[in-house]
Design a protein around this motif. Structure first.
Motif, short mmCIF file in Angstrom:
data_model
loop_
_atom_site.label_atom_id
_atom_site.label_comp_id
_atom_site.label_asym_id
_atom_site.label_seq_id
_atom_site.Cartn_x
_atom_site.Cartn_y
_atom_site.Cartn_z
N ALA A 41 0.81 -1.22 0.00
CA ALA A 41 0.00 0.00 0.00
C ALA A 41 0.85 1.27 0.00
O ALA A 41 0.50 2.26 -0.64
N ARG A 44 1.81 2.71 -3.41
CA ARG A 44 0.74 3.02 -4.36
C ARG A 44 0.24 4.43 -4.04
O ARG A 44 -0.29 4.68 -2.96
N ASN A 46 -1.83 8.05 -5.29
CA ASN A 46 -2.82 8.71 -6.14
C ASN A 46 -2.58 10.22 -6.08
O ASN A 46 -2.46 10.79 -5.00
N SER A 88 -0.80 8.24 -0.41
CA SER A 88 -0.56 6.81 -0.65
C SER A 88 -1.74 5.99 -0.16
O SER A 88 -2.56 6.46 0.64
N ALA A 89 -1.82 4.75 -0.63
CA ALA A 89 -2.90 3.86 -0.20
C ALA A 89 -2.76 3.49 1.27
O ALA A 89 -3.70 2.99 1.88
N SER A 90 -1.59 3.76 1.86
CA SER A 90 -1.39 3.50 3.28
C SER A 90 -1.78 4.72 4.12
O SER A 90 -1.67 4.70 5.34
#
Length: 206
Positions: A41, A44, A46, A88-90
């Protein structure tokens, strides 16, 4: 329904007829990349771009009944800058990039502005567009990747203890802006940052 009378702000965006299919395919494509390249995560990210108007106006206000002319402050305000946030996805927020219309740093906030030093310490990028617009250009995208996105990924690979960081892939999700989709930018990404996989938020679906 808890509705109230509102003044419209824009025409409703027409979604594609097969919007569910498009979004499902996009989600499956992303899931495939995550599984194939074992992308955690934290790797990744966005990124979005948003116009930020200095003084947001409105076309509604309180005024005496019957008046034919109703003035409003800021309704014709056009001055703005582009804010480019990434997350981030985290759940980690990356340093912002802000793009200001102008050719020199004089177009950006003054270094004596409140919280300028704090923004600088947080890694924010306050940049003149060096073009006739404040929207992101090829040069601004390169700056974003080289100074924010790529360094973040490299730092996270070390923090995560990736065994072979040079061959670890990351995912960068961006919208379908013309510069993002251009052959020039995507070719530059493949050549300069081959381990960053660029994927897109489906157009007209948000």
């Amino acid at each position: 329904l808890d509705w109230s009378f509102r003044t419209t702000t824009r025409a409703a965006q027409k979604l594609p007829e097969n919007v569910e299919e498009i979004l499902t395919e996009a989600a499956l494509r992303e899931a495939h990349l995550i599984r194939k390249y074992d992308i955690p995560a934290a790797l990744r990210v966005n990124t979005d771009q948003t116009q930020t108007v200095y003084q947001q106006g409105t076309n509604t206000t309180w005024n005496k009944k019957g008046d034919r002319q109703v003035p409003a402050v800021g309704i014709d305000e056009k001055r703005a800058f582009t804010l480019v946030p990434s997350i981030s996805a985290s759940g980690e927020l990356l340093p912002f990039q802000a793009i200001y219309h102008g050719a020199t740093p004089a177009s950006c906030p003054d270094r004596k502005s409140p919280f300028y030093t704090e923004a600088e310490q947080l890694g924010f990028r306050l940049e003149p567009s060096k073009s006739d617009t404040y929207w992101s250009t090829m040069a601004m995208m390169k700056s974003l990747v080289d100074d924010v996105i790529a360094p973040y990924f490299e730092c996270k690979k070390n923090e995560l203890g990736i065994e072979d960081p040079d061959n670890q892939y990351s995912i960068w999700k961006i919208d379908c802006w013309s510069v993002h989709k251009s052959k020039e930018f995507l070719s530059w990404m493949r050549t300069t940052h081959p381990k960053i996989l660029v994927i897109f938020v489906p157009g007209n679906c948000t």
